[in-house]
Design a protein around this motif. Sequence first.
Motif, PDB file in Angstrom:
ATOM      1  N   ARG A  22       0.702  -1.376   0.000  1.00 29.25           N
ATOM      2  CA  ARG A  22       0.107   0.051   0.030  1.00 29.25           C
ATOM      3  C   ARG A  22       1.017   1.321  -0.052  1.00 29.25           C
ATOM      4  O   ARG A  22       2.026   1.134   0.362  1.00 29.25           O
ATOM      5  N   SER A  23       0.158   2.363  -0.346  1.00 26.09           N
ATOM      6  CA  SER A  23       1.106   3.708  -0.254  1.00 26.09           C
ATOM      7  C   SER A  23       0.985   3.830   1.177  1.00 26.09           C
ATOM      8  O   SER A  23       0.262   3.335   1.992  1.00 26.09           O
ATOM      9  N   VAL A  25      -0.067   6.414   2.727  1.00 29.70           N
ATOM     10  CA  VAL A  25      -1.382   7.095   3.278  1.00 29.70           C
ATOM     11  C   VAL A  25      -2.418   6.142   3.417  1.00 29.70           C
ATOM     12  O   VAL A  25      -3.308   5.933   4.346  1.00 29.70           O
ATOM     13  N   ALA A  26      -2.379   5.107   2.223  1.00 27.89           N
ATOM     14  CA  ALA A  26      -3.510   3.886   2.401  1.00 27.89           C
ATOM     15  C   ALA A  26      -3.211   3.128   3.736  1.00 27.89           C
ATOM     16  O   ALA A  26      -3.971   2.541   4.338  1.00 27.89           O
TER      17      ALA A  26
END
Lengths: 410, 386
Positions: A22-23, A25-26
């Motif tokens: 995931r990024s 922020v995710a």
Amino acid sequence: MSAPRRNPVLAPNRATIPPARRSRVATEMSAWAAAGVFALQTCGECEAVQYPPRDVCRNCLSPRLRWRPADGAGALLATTRLHYPYELYFRERAPWRTGIVRLAAGVSVTAFLHPDLGEAPAPAFVTARLDRAGQAALIALPDETANFEVTPMREFTASPKGRKILVTDAASPAGIAMVKAMCAAGAATVWAGRAEPWGVVPGYEEAIAHPAVTVLPLDVTDGDSVTSLAGRIGGRTDIVVNTATYHRPGRALGAMGVESARAEMETTYFGLLRLARAFGPALAARAAEGPNHAVAFVNLFSITALVASPAKATHSAAEAAAYAFAQGMRADMRASGLRVVNVFPGPVDEGWNQLDLPPKIAPDALARATVKALETGVEDVFPDPVARQWYARWRDDPAAFARELAEAGA
Amino acid sequence: MRRLGYEGVVVAAPVSVPYARFSTRTAHAFLGELLRTILARTGLAKARIDGLCVASFSLAPDSAVALTEHFGISARWVDHLPFGGASAILALHRAARAVQAGDAEIVACIAGDTNDPDAFRRSTAAFSRFGQDAAYPYGASGTNATVALLTDHYMRTYGVEAEDLGRICVAQRANAGPYPNALLRSAMTMEDYLASRPVAEPLRLFDCVMPCAGAEGFIVTTRETAEREGLPYANLLAVMERHNAYPDDPIQMRGGWAEGRDDLYAQAGMTPAAIDFAELYDDYPVVVAMQLEDLGFCDKGEAKAFLRAHDLTTAGSFPVNTCGGQLSAGQAGAAGGFLGIVEAVRQLTDTAEGAAVPKADIGLVTGFGMINYDRGLTAGAAILAR
């Protein structure tokens, strides 16, 4: 009811997990889901709700995006049934139903579908649960009370039902409550660990009278005791609930001796380390073994693991050490889809917290909250008002909160 | 402000490098064979290529500029287009303006990809950040899941039956029959289509393109240069591209074509009725159906009736994807989007390698790409004529 034994001629089923990448922020969304919250970013300037997670507002380009609990109400617009997913985890469990839900907040989300949710168009309620990679997964339900004890929803739980559970110290108030709660939640077996065979602890005899309970000797401060028990039941254990802790109220410059502080470390931190090393690999090896596969390692911590309480300085230190170690456990167990569930209560209503002011959480309530966390797949549990308040302030600004506690002297 | 037209810009040298389901060759090798074939067929010296425009998913860590060194080309204009199925239209758009402005004389627009058995999973796992965060963790394998959802919604909203979308697949398979480069050429009936196994309901196997290895390319130059070099060419009349159109639609029911089509036809000085054949981007039949509506061949929701009323084969009343499209030829990565322009130019220059469209004076070509999260973001279209 216990699941049939594995056919020893067949290859063991190794655990696979869904895509974990995931990024940054995710990943924040996953941190909220780990605490049981479906949160979406909301713009601090124009209030626009965002999804997928992003770095600037899709409407006004403001970087001031804040995570807020989201309203899961929405409309199911479309559904599909995936028969040939590429990732092994999905392929092994195909077909999967997914859909697109338009939330009332004005964003469209891709979500897994609860089997009771029919075809589009239909009203739907979206919630966030951790998947077996420990990342947030959105799930569309027919309503908020949907049953997760069904395929494939059980993937998003660590339910005690039908599982074999070790409660490491069953003779403490919290341990007794945990044994009873696991039995009530439908555990197939509860192994009740007991360090010292002598003495009678109130409520203990009643708790171990349940037919699912077997008492076994376990002293987490003794490496031989831990490895011996792991040799006996490690290959069958589905959930470890570590209730073993030792704490004595003592300020940093108080009268309590170093030996007491060492005893806290010996049980709370080194005890966890011994349990993790003795039981962890076996749990990981059985993380895909049948419908009631190994699924979780539960740590009963204290909220002082996150931020030290000056009134319990040595206890906080042991809790913090164990919590730091548990973060390493979580990372190592992730690859097999095992959850490390950390429970962070405020003061528990038992003898060593006699002088703590109310509210204090009753051991039964603590155990019920732990069961609920397993049933809902939550990894970070804040079961009472004190814990929730400390957690909120810690999330908001841990440095400021630590100074605040130091100044309050509490 | 009225957009400048494309007077004097032409497309020539349409080349397809034969496809393979899987290949041990690299994208560089496919692109190299493509460029070599373009030069061989045109008789142009390599040094004449002064512009290079490249699209590929499997060229990493290289990009277009690395290919200038790999291929020994000193270009004065270069572009690398990571726009998936829309890359061809965007390549044409950029190359046309470069040629028109005199920044380059002969631009080779080339796309190619290799394919190995796990390549598709790897490339879709990290296709985009939103996809990685919000689509791939839900079992999406490539674009099947997302387009299945769009298809489900489209069919439900407009009462479309499986047979309606099947008409597109069956007609394109018929078009692929005489085209030697198509990977899927055996006859397919509607019964075959309906009986194909569900992949991502409502999508069936024959609704999904087959990923493969291959390359497609063409050159963009001026009419003067093409005539001087004796190259058969098609004239470029109009181009449009539109990105992230209709972001407030809860689910995709239309692409950017709907927003750009008036401008497109105005630039070409014609209406949709003038189009003789169309090479419509066809990763899935629902995308073809949406384009029939968005590009003005019928109203929104009327593709079903249009498909029932028209024969999409090369000899039919509205020829679409005249060499079988990606649905039958295969989808050679980024080259898949180039097949439409390559085939249109072949039809317009009487060099079809499969069946020729009886009257092929004006062709429409489209591109569609970049399912970033839950919809295709980039739509493009061009009109080419003899």
